[in-house]
Structure formats: structure tokens, C-alpha cells
Design a protein around this motif. Structure first.
Motif, PDB file in Angstrom:
ATOM      1  N   UNK A 171      58.101  75.251  58.869  1.00  0.00           N
ATOM      2  CA  UNK A 171      58.913  76.350  59.386  1.00  0.00           C
ATOM      3  C   UNK A 171      58.620  76.366  60.800  1.00  0.00           C
ATOM      4  N   UNK A 172      57.733  76.023  61.453  1.00  0.00           N
ATOM      5  CA  UNK A 172      57.205  75.925  62.927  1.00  0.00           C
ATOM      6  C   UNK A 172      57.496  74.581  63.412  1.00  0.00           C
ATOM      7  N   UNK A 173      57.736  73.489  62.839  1.00  0.00           N
ATOM      8  CA  UNK A 173      58.007  72.293  63.464  1.00  0.00           C
ATOM      9  C   UNK A 173      59.000  72.197  64.477  1.00  0.00           C
ATOM     10  N   UNK A 174      60.144  72.832  64.145  1.00  0.00           N
ATOM     11  CA  UNK A 174      61.374  72.922  64.967  1.00  0.00           C
ATOM     12  C   UNK A 174      61.190  73.345  66.277  1.00  0.00           C
ATOM     13  N   UNK A 175      60.111  74.182  66.446  1.00  0.00           N
ATOM     14  CA  UNK A 175      60.096  75.136  67.758  1.00  0.00           C
ATOM     15  C   UNK A 175      58.759  75.056  68.550  1.00  0.00           C
ATOM     16  N   UNK A 176      58.087  74.069  67.915  1.00  0.00           N
ATOM     17  CA  UNK A 176      56.626  73.849  68.649  1.00  0.00           C
ATOM     18  C   UNK A 176      56.565  72.377  68.686  1.00  0.00           C
ATOM     19  N   UNK A 291      52.207  65.937  60.543  1.00  0.00           N
ATOM     20  CA  UNK A 291      53.074  66.578  59.479  1.00  0.00           C
ATOM     21  C   UNK A 291      54.302  66.181  59.454  1.00  0.00           C
ATOM     22  N   UNK A 292      54.920  65.616  58.343  1.00  0.00           N
ATOM     23  CA  UNK A 292      56.251  65.190  58.227  1.00  0.00           C
ATOM     24  C   UNK A 292      57.170  66.361  58.018  1.00  0.00           C
ATOM     25  N   UNK A 293      58.447  66.247  58.682  1.00  0.00           N
ATOM     26  CA  UNK A 293      59.112  67.277  58.418  1.00  0.00           C
ATOM     27  C   UNK A 293      60.215  66.824  57.454  1.00  0.00           C
ATOM     28  N   UNK A 294      61.050  67.948  57.087  1.00  0.00           N
ATOM     29  CA  UNK A 294      62.077  67.513  55.861  1.00  0.00           C
ATOM     30  C   UNK A 294      62.881  66.453  56.611  1.00  0.00           C
ATOM     31  N   UNK A 295      63.059  65.482  55.723  1.00  0.00           N
ATOM     32  CA  UNK A 295      64.089  64.341  55.994  1.00  0.00           C
ATOM     33  C   UNK A 295      63.032  63.097  56.326  1.00  0.00           C
ATOM     34  N   UNK A 296      62.051  63.429  56.885  1.00  0.00           N
ATOM     35  CA  UNK A 296      60.991  62.416  57.083  1.00  0.00           C
ATOM     36  C   UNK A 296      61.023  61.586  58.439  1.00  0.00           C
ATOM     37  N   UNK A 297      61.967  61.954  59.164  1.00  0.00           N
ATOM     38  CA  UNK A 297      62.349  61.519  60.604  1.00  0.00           C
ATOM     39  C   UNK A 297      61.425  61.938  61.575  1.00  0.00           C
ATOM     40  N   UNK A 298      61.022  63.125  61.615  1.00  0.00           N
ATOM     41  CA  UNK A 298      60.364  63.810  62.568  1.00  0.00           C
ATOM     42  C   UNK A 298      58.874  63.957  61.828  1.00  0.00           C
ATOM     43  N   UNK A 299      57.828  64.047  62.968  1.00  0.00           N
ATOM     44  CA  UNK A 299      56.482  64.302  62.450  1.00  0.00           C
ATOM     45  C   UNK A 299      55.916  65.218  63.742  1.00  0.00           C
ATOM     46  N   UNK A 326      40.730  67.527  69.881  1.00  0.00           N
ATOM     47  CA  UNK A 326      41.756  67.024  68.883  1.00  0.00           C
ATOM     48  C   UNK A 326      43.227  67.397  69.699  1.00  0.00           C
ATOM     49  N   UNK A 327      43.391  68.434  70.122  1.00  0.00           N
ATOM     50  CA  UNK A 327      44.615  68.980  70.730  1.00  0.00           C
ATOM     51  C   UNK A 327      44.968  68.092  72.072  1.00  0.00           C
ATOM     52  N   UNK A 328      43.943  67.736  72.828  1.00  0.00           N
ATOM     53  CA  UNK A 328      44.069  67.022  73.944  1.00  0.00           C
ATOM     54  C   UNK A 328      44.514  65.578  73.492  1.00  0.00           C
ATOM     55  N   UNK A 329      43.984  65.130  72.336  1.00  0.00           N
ATOM     56  CA  UNK A 329      44.373  63.813  72.034  1.00  0.00           C
ATOM     57  C   UNK A 329      45.631  63.717  71.635  1.00  0.00           C
ATOM     58  N   UNK A 330      46.173  64.784  71.058  1.00  0.00           N
ATOM     59  CA  UNK A 330      47.678  64.745  70.662  1.00  0.00           C
ATOM     60  C   UNK A 330      48.540  64.784  71.779  1.00  0.00           C
ATOM     61  N   UNK A 331      48.164  65.641  72.946  1.00  0.00           N
ATOM     62  CA  UNK A 331      48.791  65.723  74.034  1.00  0.00           C
ATOM     63  C   UNK A 331      49.034  64.297  74.775  1.00  0.00           C
ATOM     64  N   UNK A 332      47.846  63.610  74.732  1.00  0.00           N
ATOM     65  CA  UNK A 332      47.588  62.258  75.416  1.00  0.00           C
ATOM     66  C   UNK A 332      48.649  61.410  74.898  1.00  0.00           C
TER      67      UNK A 332
END
Length: 340
Positions: A171-176, A291-299, A326-332
Motif C-alpha cells: 500500500x505504501x510503495x506508490x507514495x514512498x 519489495x515487489x509491487x503488484x505487477x512485478x515491474x516495480x520494486x 541499511x537505509x543509507x545503502x538503499x539511498x546510495x
């Protein structure tokens, strides 16, 4: 410039600690806490809040030591500041006693608390059913005060709060841009983690101001922890038990067991009884995935920080700092245009 949107799911001591660390360390990100329960209605609110831990089986002891040290140092700084009364953090001295000599007479955290030593034979005479003990000074963090204090600090750092139920992390993946999962017991459903299970804990708050030192049985089920306004006595550790109701039989057992350690409790007045379900897990989960979003095209990057069992307060700041890494790794790793 578009800000990176971070969402932290959960507002217990793990969620709010993580949110504060992220908001203060990443001022160019917008951090939002989303939860269906905030203080005073979280599991953390009733926690005894003593800084003690048992060793987790599958996490390197060096990492556990760092988690505990970071948390201890953070809370010690508060205890020694003018913020201590508002945050509900205090130094507390006492002993941990054992019916049998433990395999590790000196635990891995012994140099992190203050003044650790073994009890003398004379001191052990107080507890005729026990043959070994440790004395030290640690910290007590009362979350009914600490959580509102953390939330205020979070808002001061620019953080935002949403009071709503999340039924699916997608639910959160589309807005963050990054999701941080600090959902505790709900991680079983939200993260599909079958290793998470409830551990029912029942405690009582007792008015007994003459008791100034803590006593903890080494099995972790019987303890007396003096606090700012009352003494917390406990407890239970009932795995798989989802009952939220106070059990009078458990209360009787708690008072009887604690009374054997501190007979003067018989003169105390029971002020309240409380039940909470700790998020049990063999080891805390502090790691990242996509986290794979519905449809599988966006993670969407997903960082987990949950499963601390009864050690949430004791490890909260340390695992929050690991989560920041870990968040810094994601940002990088995010494309440049996503970070601008």
C-alpha cells in the motif's frame, strides 16, 4: 528539489527510535511514521524497560554487543541530562540471581553496564533458594514517558505522523521511496514472517517507595524493578499465548514469587495490572530486501527492524543505528534522479 520519502511502519520503541535516528541523520529526506497504535496503546508502553538482554543464538556477539552499547550509551546520556524526568530514564542498581550457576558467570554485556561484580556469599544469604548472583547498575526506561518524548523529538526533526492501519506494505510503495518495517508482532502478516510469534507478558505496578534496588531471577520470569512512580513486578513469558486479558492467577503467581525475593512487597499497594504481547523471534531481524509491487515491474527498498522479543528497549537505539546504515545503502543505490 524532490525529497526522498521514507515511511516507518510502527510506533513502539523500535519504530519511534528508528524514526528519530532517520529524521535527524537524513534532513533531506521526509520521514513519516505510520501506525495504528501510538502511546499509550503500544506494547512498549507497559514494558519493564530494564536494560538487560539474553544472548541471541544466531547473531554475532560483536553485533549484539554494539546494539546494546549504542542503546545503553544513548539512554545513559539522557539519564545524566535535564531531560531525564521528561523521558522517564533513570539509573538503577541491583542484582540478578540464579538457582544454578550459569554457563557464563560473566555475560558479554558486563563491561557495558556500570560496576559489574559477582555477589558475595553474605549477599546471597538474602536469597536462600539461589546460589549465584551478579550486582551492577543499569538503566530503566519507562516508555509511557519515553515514547511521547521520542515522538516530540521526532516532530522537532521534521518528522510526520499518520495514525492508520497498514494491511499490506505494498500500500505504501506508490507514495514512498523506502519502507522501514518496525511493525513488531504484525510483521508475521505484513512481512510474511512465520518466525514471529507472540510472547505474552503480564506485569503489575505496585506502590512500594521503600524498594530502591532491582532484583531479577536469572530465568527472566520473576523480577522487581523500582521506577520513577511505582515498582514494576513480573512476570510471565508465555509463548504463543495471544490473551490480552489480565489473568488473576498470573497476578497471584507474580506477587507470590516476587514476595519470596522481597517480603516487604506484601505491604505494597497494587496500582495497575497490564498485559502485552512481545514480538518473539529466534533472532531480531535487521536486514534489507526489495519489495515487489503488484505487477512485478516495480520494486521498493524495504528495511526490516523487528522481532526483539523482550529486549526492545535494551536494543532499540542500536538496531535503529543499524537500520540507518541499511537505509543509507538503499539511498546510495537509488538512481540519481530519484534522489533529487
Amino acid at each position: 528539489m524532490k525529497r526522498v520519502e521514507l515511511v516507518v511502519v510502527g510506533a513502539g520503541v523500535i519504530g519511534l527510535s528508528t524514526a528519530v535516528v532517520l529524521a535527524e541523520a537524513l534532513p533531506l529526506c521526509r520521514v513519516t511514521v505510520v501506525a495504528d497504535q501510538f502511546s499509550p496503546d503500544t506494547t512498549s508502553d507497559g514494558a519493564a524497560g530494564i536494560l538487560l538482554i539474553a544472548q541471541f543464538p544466531d547473531i554475532p556477539v560483536e553485533r549484539q554487543t554494539r546494539w546494546f552499547k549504542d542503546s545503553f550509551d544513548h539512554l545513559l546520556a539522557i539519564a545524566q541530562s535535564d531531560q531525564a524526568p521528561d523521558a522517564g530514564v533513570m539509573l538503577t542498581s541491583g542484582c540478578q540471581i540464579f538457582r544454578e550457576v550459569p554457563a557464563q558467570k560473566v555475560p558479554f554485556w558486563s563491561e557495558l553496564v556500570l560496576g559489574f561484580r559477582l555477589l558475595t556469599e553474605r549477599e546471597l544469604k538474602r536469597f536462600p533458594q539461589h546460589c549465584f548472583g551478579q550486582a551492577f547498575t543499569t538503566l530503566k526506561c519507562e516508555c509511557e514517558w519515553y515514547l511521547p518524548w521520542l515522538e516530540k523529538r521526532f516532530r522537532k526533526a521534521g518528522g510526520e505522523v499518520q495514525h492508520r492501519t497498514v494491511n499490506d506494505l505494498r500500500e505504501l510503495g506508490g507514495s514512498c521511496d523506502i519502507i522501514v518495517n518496525c511493525s513488531g508482532l504484525r510483521a508475521k502478516a505484513l512481512a510474511g514472517d512465520e518466525q514471529v510469534y507472540p510472547v505474552r507478558g503480564q506485569v503489575l505496578k505496585v506502590r512500594a517507595p521503600w524498594i530502591s534496588h532491582f532484583i531479577r531471577d536469572g530465568d527472566g520470569k520473576t523480577y522487581i524493578y523500582p521506577g520513577v512512580h511505582s515498582v514494576t513486578v513480573g512476570g510471565t513469558r508465555q509463548e504463543g499465548d495471544r490473551r490480552h486479558e489480565v489473568d488473576p492467577t498470573d497476578s497471584e503467581s507474580i506477587l507470590r514469587r516476587c514476595g519470596l525475593l522481597e517480603p516487604s512487597l506484601a505491604k505494597g499497594k497494587v496500582l495497575a495490572e497490564w498485559v502485552g504481547l512481545r514480538p518473539g523471534r529466534r533472532n531480531p531481524r535487521v536486514e534489507r530486501e526489495a519489495l515487489a509491487m503488484e505487477g512485478g515491474g516495480h520494486r521498493v527498498p524495504l528495511v526490516h527492524n523487528y522481532g526483539h522479543g523482550g529486549a526492545g528497549v535494551a536494543l532499540s537505539w542500536g538496531t535503529a543505528l543499524d537500520t540507518l546504515g541499511l537505509v543509507k545503502q538503499c539511498l546510495h543505490e537509488m538512481p540519481l534522479q530519484a534522489r533529487l
